[in-house]
Design a protein around this motif. Structure first.
Motif, PDB file in Angstrom:
ATOM      1  N   UNK A 169      39.359  31.332  47.633  1.00 37.50           N
ATOM      2  CA  UNK A 169      40.041  32.599  47.922  1.00 37.50           C
ATOM      3  C   UNK A 169      39.016  33.668  48.255  1.00 37.50           C
ATOM      4  N   UNK A 170      39.442  34.607  49.090  1.00 37.46           N
ATOM      5  CA  UNK A 170      38.671  35.833  49.349  1.00 37.46           C
ATOM      6  C   UNK A 170      39.600  37.005  49.072  1.00 37.46           C
ATOM      7  N   UNK A 171      39.205  37.880  48.177  1.00 38.27           N
ATOM      8  CA  UNK A 171      40.025  39.026  47.797  1.00 38.27           C
ATOM      9  C   UNK A 171      39.300  40.312  48.178  1.00 38.27           C
ATOM     10  N   UNK A 172      39.911  41.094  49.060  1.00 39.98           N
ATOM     11  CA  UNK A 172      39.343  42.392  49.428  1.00 39.98           C
ATOM     12  C   UNK A 172      39.714  43.390  48.342  1.00 39.98           C
ATOM     13  N   UNK A 173      38.744  43.835  47.584  1.00 45.04           N
ATOM     14  CA  UNK A 173      39.001  44.714  46.449  1.00 45.04           C
ATOM     15  C   UNK A 173      39.009  46.185  46.839  1.00 45.04           C
TER      16      UNK A 173
END
Length: 271
Positions: A169-173
């Motif tokens: 997963x890649x989560x843009x915070x």
């Protein structure tokens, strides 16, 4: 003091050597880890056999075992990227990843334990620059964050999966815009919201006016139909019915038959 038998010295020396060899040969792999075996006098990194799993292992003392974390790991990365119109954007993302257990030997042979620095970081940075460069600051700030996140994930995955890294997963915070641009976007969004609210009020008022007009037209039509249906004969019959009901009343009165308009009785007195 008795002397030890001559045979005791070789036994003691042999035991010491055996203990040293066992110490050098024993490898304990912890939970969530796996080991890659390197054969010093063999083919080097073992890639055609599964990696060593958790637990206690005995290997030849001249061989080596490189231990990898194979559980999901998180890396927090902060990047400076450019939007489609060249503005500097600060992007903060969390990357969830783990090495591919089946190909752990190949990963060690080709990328080493520094695979994060050599593969994953350059890949995520390249994908982020490519994706963010397609969007305006307004899109990054408001409606397109989920799309950007998914696109960065997909582009990074294409790069790292063939190199034995599993991307989960890649989560843009966070997306940070220059303060002047952010303020301008917020003002624009506020004006758009106020405009939408005004349009809604206009539509509501228009519908209410239409409702009042329809109700008024309905009443007018009803009165027209009623007036058209009330002929002189119907009015006379209704007058007679009303007179009969009044005549039956116990109150004293004088009724003059046939002397009213249209021949209707006239009722005098209601004492």
């Amino acid at each position: 003091m008795e002397k030890l038998p001559k045979i005791a010295f070789p036994i003691i020396i042999g035991a010491i050597v055996l203990i040293v060899l066992l110490t050098k040969s024993a490898v304990t792999i912890g939970s969530g880890q796996a080991g890659v075996l390197f054969k010093t006098f063999g083919e080097g990194v073992v890639i055609d056999e599964p990696a060593l799993g958790e637990g206690f292992h005995i290997v030849a003392p001249w061989n080596k075992v490189f231990i990898y974390e194979v559980r999901q790991q998180e890396m927090l990365e902060k990047m400076n990227v450019l939007s489609s119109n060249g503005l500097d954007i600060k992007l903060e993302a969390s990357i969830w990843f783990q090495p591919n257990f089946v190909d752990l030997g190949k990963l060690h042979q080709e990328k080493s334990e520094m695979y994060v620095e050599r593969v994953l970081l350059p890949a995520i940075r390249s994908a982020a620059r490519s994706v963010v460069g397609r969007y305006t600051p307004e899109q990054l700030y408001s409606s397109k964050r989920d799309a950007i996140q998914q696109e960065i994930f997909e582009e990074t995955k294409k790069i790292v999966e063939p190199q034995y890294i599993q991307l989960n997963e890649v989560l843009v915070r966070d997306v940070t815009l220059p303060s002047t641009i952010k303020d301008a976007i917020e003002r624009k969004l506020k004006q758009e919201q106020e405009s939408l609210e005004y349009e809604f009020r206009l539509v509501t008022a228009s519908k209410e006016a239409e409702k009042v007009i329809i109700e008024a037209e309905g009443k007018a039509e009803s009165n027209r139909i009623l007036s058209a249906s009330l002929t002189d004969k119907i009015l006379q019959d209704k007058g007679i019915d009303a007179t009969m009901k009044l005549a039956e009343s116990p109150n004293s009165k004088v009724i003059v038959i046939g002397s009213g308009d249209s021949g209707l009785p006239i009722i005098l007195g209601n004492q």
